[in-house]
Design a protein around this motif. Structure first.
Motif, PDB file in Angstrom:
ATOM      1  N   VAL A   1      -0.693   3.607   6.172  1.00  0.00           N
ATOM      2  CA  VAL A   1      -0.662   4.054   4.777  1.00  0.00           C
ATOM      3  C   VAL A   1      -1.557   3.145   3.935  1.00  0.00           C
ATOM      4  CG1 VAL A   1       0.811   4.657   2.833  1.00  0.00           C
ATOM      5  CG2 VAL A   1       1.730   4.754   5.165  1.00  0.00           C
ATOM      6  N   ARG A   2      -2.562   3.742   3.310  1.00  0.00           N
ATOM      7  CA  ARG A   2      -3.470   2.974   2.460  1.00  0.00           C
ATOM      8  C   ARG A   2      -3.319   3.397   1.004  1.00  0.00           C
ATOM      9  NH1 ARG A   2      -9.728   4.430   3.310  1.00  0.00           N
ATOM     10  NH2 ARG A   2      -9.752   2.824   1.692  1.00  0.00           N
ATOM     11  N   ARG A   3      -3.911   2.612   0.126  1.00  0.00           N
ATOM     12  CA  ARG A   3      -3.797   2.849  -1.316  1.00  0.00           C
ATOM     13  C   ARG A   3      -5.052   2.329  -1.996  1.00  0.00           C
ATOM     14  NH1 ARG A   3       0.674  -0.327  -5.029  1.00  0.00           N
ATOM     15  NH2 ARG A   3       0.443   0.862  -6.975  1.00  0.00           N
ATOM     16  N   ASP A   4      -5.459   2.949  -3.068  1.00  0.00           N
ATOM     17  CA  ASP A   4      -6.575   2.434  -3.862  1.00  0.00           C
ATOM     18  C   ASP A   4      -6.269   0.975  -4.193  1.00  0.00           C
ATOM     19  OD1 ASP A   4      -8.160   1.734  -6.283  1.00  0.00           O
ATOM     20  OD2 ASP A   4      -8.801   3.826  -6.162  1.00  0.00           O
ATOM     21  N   ILE A   5      -7.188   0.077  -3.837  1.00  0.00           N
ATOM     22  CA  ILE A   5      -6.855  -1.349  -3.932  1.00  0.00           C
ATOM     23  C   ILE A   5      -6.709  -1.838  -5.373  1.00  0.00           C
ATOM     24  CG2 ILE A   5      -7.932  -1.843  -1.707  1.00  0.00           C
ATOM     25  CD1 ILE A   5     -10.216  -3.216  -3.272  1.00  0.00           C
ATOM     26  N   ARG A   6      -7.138  -1.056  -6.344  1.00  0.00           N
ATOM     27  CA  ARG A   6      -6.886  -1.468  -7.729  1.00  0.00           C
ATOM     28  C   ARG A   6      -5.393  -1.427  -8.033  1.00  0.00           C
ATOM     29  NH1 ARG A   6     -11.103   2.608 -10.406  1.00  0.00           N
ATOM     30  NH2 ARG A   6     -10.385   3.774  -8.564  1.00  0.00           N
TER      31      ARG A   6
ATOM     32  N   SER B   1       0.802  -1.225   0.000  1.00  0.00           N
ATOM     33  CA  SER B   1       0.000   0.000   0.000  1.00  0.00           C
ATOM     34  C   SER B   1       0.836   1.277   0.000  1.00  0.00           C
ATOM     35  CB  SER B   1      -0.961   0.014   1.202  1.00  0.00           C
ATOM     36  OG  SER B   1      -0.246   0.012   2.417  1.00  0.00           O
ATOM     37  N   GLY B   2       2.161   1.160   0.037  1.00  0.00           N
ATOM     38  CA  GLY B   2       2.991   2.353  -0.079  1.00  0.00           C
ATOM     39  C   GLY B   2       3.606   2.846   1.205  1.00  0.00           C
ATOM     40  N   SER B   3       3.669   2.021   2.241  1.00  0.00           N
ATOM     41  CA  SER B   3       4.241   2.470   3.513  1.00  0.00           C
ATOM     42  C   SER B   3       5.714   2.826   3.379  1.00  0.00           C
ATOM     43  CB  SER B   3       4.049   1.401   4.596  1.00  0.00           C
ATOM     44  OG  SER B   3       4.670   0.187   4.229  1.00  0.00           O
ATOM     45  N   SER B   4       6.424   2.181   2.452  1.00  0.00           N
ATOM     46  CA  SER B   4       7.849   2.477   2.274  1.00  0.00           C
ATOM     47  C   SER B   4       8.074   3.912   1.824  1.00  0.00           C
ATOM     48  CB  SER B   4       8.482   1.515   1.274  1.00  0.00           C
ATOM     49  OG  SER B   4       7.878   1.630   0.002  1.00  0.00           O
ATOM     50  N   ALA B   5       7.071   4.526   1.164  1.00  0.00           N
ATOM     51  CA  ALA B   5       7.203   5.920   0.741  1.00  0.00           C
ATOM     52  C   ALA B   5       7.294   6.834   1.961  1.00  0.00           C
ATOM     53  CB  ALA B   5       6.013   6.322  -0.130  1.00  0.00           C
ATOM     54  N   VAL B   6       6.504   6.540   2.993  1.00  0.00           N
ATOM     55  CA  VAL B   6       6.552   7.351   4.210  1.00  0.00           C
ATOM     56  C   VAL B   6       7.855   7.098   4.959  1.00  0.00           C
ATOM     57  CG1 VAL B   6       5.412   7.860   6.403  1.00  0.00           C
ATOM     58  CG2 VAL B   6       4.043   7.415   4.357  1.00  0.00           C
ATOM     59  N   MET B   7       8.328   5.854   4.940  1.00  0.00           N
ATOM     60  CA  MET B   7       9.626   5.572   5.554  1.00  0.00           C
ATOM     61  C   MET B   7      10.711   6.411   4.892  1.00  0.00           C
ATOM     62  SD  MET B   7       8.748   3.128   7.723  1.00  0.00           S
ATOM     63  CE  MET B   7      10.297   2.449   8.254  1.00  0.00           C
ATOM     64  N   ASP B   8      10.699   6.446   3.563  1.00  0.00           N
ATOM     65  CA  ASP B   8      11.711   7.217   2.837  1.00  0.00           C
ATOM     66  C   ASP B   8      11.584   8.707   3.119  1.00  0.00           C
ATOM     67  OD1 ASP B   8      12.711   4.908   1.775  1.00  0.00           O
ATOM     68  OD2 ASP B   8      11.727   5.115  -0.163  1.00  0.00           O
ATOM     69  N   LEU B   9      10.353   9.183   3.215  1.00  0.00           N
ATOM     70  CA  LEU B   9      10.133  10.590   3.523  1.00  0.00           C
ATOM     71  C   LEU B   9      10.755  10.946   4.869  1.00  0.00           C
ATOM     72  CD1 LEU B   9       8.677  13.377   3.171  1.00  0.00           C
ATOM     73  CD2 LEU B   9       6.705  12.319   4.296  1.00  0.00           C
TER      74      LEU B   9
ATOM     75  N   ILE C   1     -13.631  -4.758  -9.556  1.00  0.00           N
ATOM     76  CA  ILE C   1     -13.229  -4.402  -8.189  1.00  0.00           C
ATOM     77  C   ILE C   1     -13.900  -3.102  -7.770  1.00  0.00           C
ATOM     78  CG2 ILE C   1     -11.278  -3.658  -6.760  1.00  0.00           C
ATOM     79  CD1 ILE C   1      -9.535  -5.631  -8.377  1.00  0.00           C
ATOM     80  N   LYS C   2     -13.928  -2.130  -8.688  1.00  0.00           N
ATOM     81  CA  LYS C   2     -14.558  -0.844  -8.416  1.00  0.00           C
ATOM     82  C   LYS C   2     -16.051  -1.015  -8.126  1.00  0.00           C
ATOM     83  CE  LYS C   2     -15.172   3.712  -8.552  1.00  0.00           C
ATOM     84  NZ  LYS C   2     -14.678   4.623  -7.502  1.00  0.00           N
ATOM     85  N   GLU C   3     -16.709  -1.900  -8.863  1.00  0.00           N
ATOM     86  CA  GLU C   3     -18.139  -2.125  -8.688  1.00  0.00           C
ATOM     87  C   GLU C   3     -18.438  -2.827  -7.363  1.00  0.00           C
ATOM     88  OE1 GLU C   3     -19.264  -4.367 -12.078  1.00  0.00           O
ATOM     89  OE2 GLU C   3     -19.036  -2.693 -13.502  1.00  0.00           O
ATOM     90  N   GLN C   4     -17.582  -3.790  -6.987  1.00  0.00           N
ATOM     91  CA  GLN C   4     -17.855  -4.586  -5.799  1.00  0.00           C
ATOM     92  C   GLN C   4     -17.325  -3.963  -4.507  1.00  0.00           C
ATOM     93  OE1 GLN C   4     -17.055  -8.781  -6.009  1.00  0.00           O
ATOM     94  NE2 GLN C   4     -17.487  -8.905  -8.194  1.00  0.00           N
ATOM     95  N   ALA C   5     -16.297  -3.124  -4.608  1.00  0.00           N
ATOM     96  CA  ALA C   5     -15.708  -2.521  -3.409  1.00  0.00           C
ATOM     97  C   ALA C   5     -15.425  -1.042  -3.622  1.00  0.00           C
ATOM     98  CB  ALA C   5     -14.415  -3.262  -3.037  1.00  0.00           C
ATOM     99  N   PRO C   6     -16.481  -0.247  -3.897  1.00  0.00           N
ATOM    100  CA  PRO C   6     -16.274   1.185  -4.184  1.00  0.00           C
ATOM    101  C   PRO C   6     -15.654   1.940  -3.017  1.00  0.00           C
ATOM    102  CG  PRO C   6     -18.592   0.709  -3.823  1.00  0.00           C
ATOM    103  CD  PRO C   6     -17.903  -0.611  -3.919  1.00  0.00           C
ATOM    104  N   ASP C   7     -15.892   1.474  -1.789  1.00  0.00           N
ATOM    105  CA  ASP C   7     -15.345   2.172  -0.611  1.00  0.00           C
ATOM    106  C   ASP C   7     -13.849   2.026  -0.485  1.00  0.00           C
ATOM    107  OD1 ASP C   7     -16.168  -0.562  -0.218  1.00  0.00           O
ATOM    108  OD2 ASP C   7     -15.588  -0.344   1.877  1.00  0.00           O
ATOM    109  N   LEU C   8     -13.270   1.014  -1.153  1.00  0.00           N
ATOM    110  CA  LEU C   8     -11.822   0.814  -1.118  1.00  0.00           C
ATOM    111  C   LEU C   8     -11.148   1.333  -2.384  1.00  0.00           C
ATOM    112  CD1 LEU C   8     -11.694  -2.768   0.459  1.00  0.00           C
ATOM    113  CD2 LEU C   8     -11.439  -0.554   1.604  1.00  0.00           C
ATOM    114  N   CYS C   9     -11.956   1.906  -3.273  1.00  0.00           N
ATOM    115  CA  CYS C   9     -11.436   2.483  -4.526  1.00  0.00           C
ATOM    116  C   CYS C   9     -11.817   3.967  -4.533  1.00  0.00           C
ATOM    117  CB  CYS C   9     -12.031   1.774  -5.743  1.00  0.00           C
ATOM    118  SG  CYS C   9     -11.744  -0.004  -5.789  1.00  0.00           S
ATOM    119  N   TYR C  10     -10.896   4.846  -4.280  1.00  0.00           N
ATOM    120  CA  TYR C  10     -11.240   6.246  -4.102  1.00  0.00           C
ATOM    121  C   TYR C  10     -10.625   7.155  -5.165  1.00  0.00           C
ATOM    122  CZ  TYR C  10      -6.799   5.679  -1.636  1.00  0.00           C
ATOM    123  OH  TYR C  10      -5.524   5.326  -1.296  1.00  0.00           O
ATOM    124  N   MET C  11      -9.838   6.616  -6.090  1.00  0.00           N
ATOM    125  CA  MET C  11      -9.206   7.463  -7.114  1.00  0.00           C
ATOM    126  C   MET C  11     -10.150   7.660  -8.299  1.00  0.00           C
ATOM    127  SD  MET C  11      -6.267   8.613  -6.233  1.00  0.00           S
ATOM    128  CE  MET C  11      -5.441   9.072  -7.758  1.00  0.00           C
TER     129      MET C  11
END
Length: 364
Positions: free
Chosen positions: A247-252, A61-69, A354-364
């Protein structure tokens, strides 16, 4: 007779049995040698660092980006793998995600075993101690830092009430049949407060030994507690004042990565399995809460200044400490990881589903 010996050899050579037997036995071998030489150690009661933060994710989900920051701040010491976006060969104390806390045999697992039923149940108690030995010996931390061995030995002593030794390779109801270790262990009876104090001082000593030059500041840890637990309060007794950034990320985007790299630890053989996996990971998570700060990977890239300010405020970091700005985390480089599903024609139909079945986890 010969058949029995052949079976024993096969069991020993099986990957699972061989690794567990070797690791657990070798931990005891090292411990017994250290003890025979008169080894002893005590834990520190104070830590060189002023504060702690765990950076958690939900799987790719991108946690390494925050580590690098956070590596870019003079007031932060980051204990994790090397920076993602550099050619640096620097090794940060053989550390990735800190399984010592959250894995089976780790400090959180042993905490569960301190409950009354577990302590009096020799099966559970014996298994917990043996899991601890295997987890420690197999860790990069133990393998690359011999000077830390006494810390693990002392912790092992402090949680063990009794050890029944045996050199015989016996069939025992207390022993995993794939291991040759027949010693039986009993957990020491101690209250939660006593156990938490032991763990805290153990961790303080571990950090102090690894970073002897540290003088205050924040120690940043990679997934030290767990990936998806939401109640930070239960972790405070281990590291007082610890904060968490999830750190979360659009699951797609996660799905595309899982398929591209065939992550077997992340369910992606079917859309249904993938969504079920993600819902399990996000169970109980709320973006707005008082227990942790939620950062969306995509927003960190596209709204860099605003998100960096949020992180600074949450951690109490002065922006003047950000002296290596965009040297380790560069949002322009990370843009290639935004909306990756729009560039994967072969996965377009899957991502629409995925967008149709889990819209709450797809926010982009």
């Amino acid at each position: 007779m010969i058949k029995g010996k052949i079976i024993d050899i096969v069991k020993y050579l099986m990957p699972h049995g061989y690794m567990l037997s070797r690791n657990r036995n070798n931990f005891l071998r090292d411990y017994d040698r250290w003890k025979a030489e008169g080894g002893q150690v005590s834990f520190d009661t104070e830590c060189r660092f002023d504060s702690f933060v765990s950076i958690d994710g939900f799987g790719s989900s991108g946690s390494s980006a925050v580590m690098d920051l956070l590596r870019e701040y003079d007031c932060c010491t980051v204990w994790a793998t090397k920076p993602s976006f550099t050619d640096s060969t620097e090794e940060i104390h053989s550390m990735g995600e800190m399984n010592l806390m959250r894995s089976i045999g780790g400090l959180l697992h042993i905490e569960k075993m301190m409950e009354e039923d577990a302590i009096v149940n020799v099966y559970w108690a014996d298994a917990a101690i043996k899991d601890f030995m295997g987890l420690v010996y197999y860790s990069e931390l133990y393998r690359h830092h011999e000077e830390l061995h006494p810390l693990f030995f002392h912790f092992f002593e402090e949680i063990t009430e009794q050890r029944l030794q045996s050199d015989e390779n016996l069939l025992s109801p207390y022993v995993n049949p794939y291991t040759a270790i027949t010693d039986i262990f009993y957990l020491k009876r101690m209250g939660k407060e006593e156990y938490h104090l032991l763990c805290k001082e153990f961790l303080y000593t571990l950090f102090n030994r690894l970073f002897p030059e540290a003088k205050g500041g924040c120690l940043v840890l990679d997934h030290i507690f767990d990936d998806c637990g939401t109640d930070t309060r239960r972790f405070q007794p281990f590291l007082p004042g610890v904060k968490r950034i999830k750190v979360r990320r659009d699951i797609r985007g996660v799905y595309v990565d899982a398929v591209r790299h065939d992550y077997r630890w992340l369910a992606h053989d079917s859309i249904g399995d993938f969504i079920k996996w993600e819902r399990n990971m996000y169970a109980g998570h709320e973006d707005e809460n008082d227990d942790y700060l939620t950062i969306k990977f995509e927003k960190l890239v596209t709204g860099y200044n605003e998100e960096v300010a949020r992180i600074e405020q949450y951690l109490g970091i002065d922006k003047e400490q950000h002296t290596k700005r965009q040297q380790l985390f560069n949002p322009e480089i990370s843009r290639r990881n935004i909306k990756v599903w729009e560039r994967e024609d072969a996965l377009a139909a899957d991502c629409r589903e995925i967008k149709e079945q889990a819209p709450d986890l797809c926010y982009m």
